[in-house]
Design a protein around this motif. Structure first.
Motif, PDB file in Angstrom:
ATOM      1  N   VAL A   1       0.824  -1.206   0.000  1.00  0.00           N
ATOM      2  CA  VAL A   1       0.000   0.000   0.000  1.00  0.00           C
ATOM      3  C   VAL A   1       0.857   1.254   0.000  1.00  0.00           C
ATOM      4  N   SER A   2       0.281   2.306  -0.506  1.00  0.00           N
ATOM      5  CA  SER A   2       0.840   3.635  -0.355  1.00  0.00           C
ATOM      6  C   SER A   2       0.062   4.258   0.799  1.00  0.00           C
ATOM      7  N   ALA A   3       0.655   4.259   1.979  1.00  0.00           N
ATOM      8  CA  ALA A   3      -0.039   4.776   3.164  1.00  0.00           C
ATOM      9  C   ALA A   3      -0.322   6.260   3.024  1.00  0.00           C
ATOM     10  N   LYS A   4       0.585   6.955   2.369  1.00  0.00           N
ATOM     11  CA  LYS A   4       0.429   8.397   2.188  1.00  0.00           C
ATOM     12  C   LYS A   4      -0.825   8.701   1.369  1.00  0.00           C
ATOM     13  N   ASN A   5      -1.117   7.892   0.349  1.00  0.00           N
ATOM     14  CA  ASN A   5      -2.254   8.133  -0.536  1.00  0.00           C
ATOM     15  C   ASN A   5      -3.463   7.260  -0.214  1.00  0.00           C
ATOM     16  N   SER A   6      -3.367   6.403   0.799  1.00  0.00           N
ATOM     17  CA  SER A   6      -4.423   5.449   1.151  1.00  0.00           C
ATOM     18  C   SER A   6      -4.838   4.610  -0.049  1.00  0.00           C
ATOM     19  N   THR A   7      -3.841   4.096  -0.762  1.00  0.00           N
ATOM     20  CA  THR A   7      -4.091   3.323  -1.973  1.00  0.00           C
ATOM     21  C   THR A   7      -3.429   1.953  -1.876  1.00  0.00           C
ATOM     22  N   VAL A   8      -4.185   0.915  -2.202  1.00  0.00           N
ATOM     23  CA  VAL A   8      -3.624  -0.427  -2.297  1.00  0.00           C
ATOM     24  C   VAL A   8      -3.006  -0.541  -3.684  1.00  0.00           C
ATOM     25  N   ILE A   9      -1.727  -0.877  -3.731  1.00  0.00           N
ATOM     26  CA  ILE A   9      -0.999  -0.938  -4.995  1.00  0.00           C
ATOM     27  C   ILE A   9      -1.104  -2.323  -5.621  1.00  0.00           C
ATOM     28  N   THR A  10      -0.931  -3.372  -4.812  1.00  0.00           N
ATOM     29  CA  THR A  10      -1.078  -4.737  -5.302  1.00  0.00           C
ATOM     30  C   THR A  10      -1.400  -5.662  -4.136  1.00  0.00           C
ATOM     31  N   ALA A  11      -1.796  -6.869  -4.463  1.00  0.00           N
ATOM     32  CA  ALA A  11      -2.165  -7.847  -3.439  1.00  0.00           C
ATOM     33  C   ALA A  11      -1.678  -9.225  -3.864  1.00  0.00           C
ATOM     34  N   MET A  12      -1.325 -10.046  -2.859  1.00  0.00           N
ATOM     35  CA  MET A  12      -0.863 -11.406  -3.106  1.00  0.00           C
ATOM     36  C   MET A  12      -1.521 -12.340  -2.112  1.00  0.00           C
ATOM     37  N   ASN A  13      -1.797 -13.562  -2.546  1.00  0.00           N
ATOM     38  CA  ASN A  13      -2.333 -14.550  -1.623  1.00  0.00           C
ATOM     39  C   ASN A  13      -1.182 -15.358  -1.020  1.00  0.00           C
ATOM     40  N   SER A  14      -1.492 -16.305  -0.155  1.00  0.00           N
ATOM     41  CA  SER A  14      -0.449 -17.022   0.581  1.00  0.00           C
ATOM     42  C   SER A  14       0.453 -17.857  -0.331  1.00  0.00           C
ATOM     43  N   GLN A  15      -0.087 -18.415  -1.424  1.00  0.00           N
ATOM     44  CA  GLN A  15       0.744 -19.213  -2.320  1.00  0.00           C
ATOM     45  C   GLN A  15       1.791 -18.347  -3.018  1.00  0.00           C
ATOM     46  N   GLU A  16       1.458 -17.124  -3.335  1.00  0.00           N
ATOM     47  CA  GLU A  16       2.379 -16.246  -4.042  1.00  0.00           C
ATOM     48  C   GLU A  16       3.430 -15.633  -3.133  1.00  0.00           C
ATOM     49  N   LEU A  17       3.232 -15.724  -1.831  1.00  0.00           N
ATOM     50  CA  LEU A  17       4.193 -15.168  -0.892  1.00  0.00           C
ATOM     51  C   LEU A  17       5.397 -16.079  -0.676  1.00  0.00           C
ATOM     52  N   LYS A  18       5.272 -17.349  -1.027  1.00  0.00           N
ATOM     53  CA  LYS A  18       6.356 -18.298  -0.794  1.00  0.00           C
ATOM     54  C   LYS A  18       7.534 -18.002  -1.706  1.00  0.00           C
ATOM     55  N   ASN A  19       8.725 -17.975  -1.107  1.00  0.00           N
ATOM     56  CA  ASN A  19       9.989 -17.762  -1.822  1.00  0.00           C
ATOM     57  C   ASN A  19      10.017 -16.460  -2.613  1.00  0.00           C
ATOM     58  N   LYS A  20       9.409 -15.409  -2.082  1.00  0.00           N
ATOM     59  CA  LYS A  20       9.391 -14.103  -2.743  1.00  0.00           C
ATOM     60  C   LYS A  20      10.175 -13.092  -1.916  1.00  0.00           C
ATOM     61  N   VAL A  21      10.738 -12.130  -2.602  1.00  0.00           N
ATOM     62  CA  VAL A  21      11.400 -10.996  -1.961  1.00  0.00           C
ATOM     63  C   VAL A  21      10.604  -9.762  -2.327  1.00  0.00           C
ATOM     64  N   ILE A  22      10.224  -8.989  -1.330  1.00  0.00           N
ATOM     65  CA  ILE A  22       9.453  -7.770  -1.575  1.00  0.00           C
ATOM     66  C   ILE A  22      10.361  -6.586  -1.290  1.00  0.00           C
ATOM     67  N   THR A  23      10.538  -5.746  -2.281  1.00  0.00           N
ATOM     68  CA  THR A  23      11.430  -4.605  -2.158  1.00  0.00           C
ATOM     69  C   THR A  23      10.661  -3.294  -2.306  1.00  0.00           C
ATOM     70  N   ASN A  24      11.361  -2.213  -2.125  1.00  0.00           N
ATOM     71  CA  ASN A  24      10.823  -0.853  -2.273  1.00  0.00           C
ATOM     72  C   ASN A  24       9.674  -0.567  -1.312  1.00  0.00           C
ATOM     73  N   ILE A  25       9.794  -1.080  -0.093  1.00  0.00           N
ATOM     74  CA  ILE A  25       8.833  -0.736   0.960  1.00  0.00           C
ATOM     75  C   ILE A  25       9.601  -0.145   2.125  1.00  0.00           C
ATOM     76  N   ASP A  26       8.916   0.655   2.920  1.00  0.00           N
ATOM     77  CA  ASP A  26       9.530   1.274   4.087  1.00  0.00           C
ATOM     78  C   ASP A  26       9.405   0.415   5.336  1.00  0.00           C
ATOM     79  N   GLY A  27       8.367  -0.402   5.386  1.00  0.00           N
ATOM     80  CA  GLY A  27       8.137  -1.218   6.571  1.00  0.00           C
ATOM     81  C   GLY A  27       6.974  -2.154   6.372  1.00  0.00           C
ATOM     82  N   THR A  28       6.683  -2.958   7.394  1.00  0.00           N
ATOM     83  CA  THR A  28       5.634  -3.955   7.342  1.00  0.00           C
ATOM     84  C   THR A  28       4.714  -3.798   8.533  1.00  0.00           C
ATOM     85  N   VAL A  29       3.418  -3.926   8.302  1.00  0.00           N
ATOM     86  CA  VAL A  29       2.407  -3.932   9.369  1.00  0.00           C
ATOM     87  C   VAL A  29       1.780  -5.308   9.347  1.00  0.00           C
TER      88      VAL A  29
END
Length: 135
Positions: free
Chosen positions: A105-133
């Motif tokens: 998400v872009s917290a500043k703009n209150s916009t969801v940029i993309t979404a992934m389900n649990s299968q797509e999270l496996k063995n992935k690296v997520i970059t260009n984020i400031d933090g995780t909630v």
């Protein structure tokens, strides 16, 4: 290439979508036909209520529908709370983990940029984020 020809091509407007058909008309036709998905119906309902509106990029809305990521009214409220937490911590682009799904998400703009389900999270690296909630 000829300089005049190059300049004339650079001034042409860039358009997307179906030529001659406004986006609003396409959405209205989809709603009249009754083919709007439950996610789209809930999203349209949410756009008129609440303190802080959440918007979904076209990419994110398509991913949520295509990947069948469950997102209820309660889930949207929790996602809104996650964006508020990210904003309060000074994050601009955040990863929100909720119910086995991930939302960038872009917290500043209150916009969801993309979404992934649990299968797509496996063995992935997520970059260009400031933090995780994690909710």
């Amino acid at each position: 290439m000829d300089d005049l020809l190059l300049r004339s091509r650079m001034t042409l407007p860039v358009t997307t979508g179906t030529p001659g058909v406004p986006v609003q008309r396409q959405t209205a036709q989809t709603q009249q036909a009754g083919t709007a998905s439950p996610f789209r119906q809930m999203l349209e309902k949410m756009s008129g209520e609440g303190e802080e509106k959440i918007s979904f990029s076209k990419h994110a809305a398509g991913r949520i529908e295509h990947r069948e990521i469950p997102l209820s009214q309660d889930g949207l409220e929790r996602l809104r709370d996650g964006m508020e937490i990210a904003r309060d911590k000074g994050l601009q682009d955040a990863l929100i983990l909720m119910d086995g799904s991930a939302f960038i998400v872009s917290a500043k703009n209150s916009t969801v940029i993309t979404a992934m389900n649990s299968q797509e999270l496996k063995n992935k690296v997520i970059t260009n984020i400031d933090g995780t909630v994690i909710l």
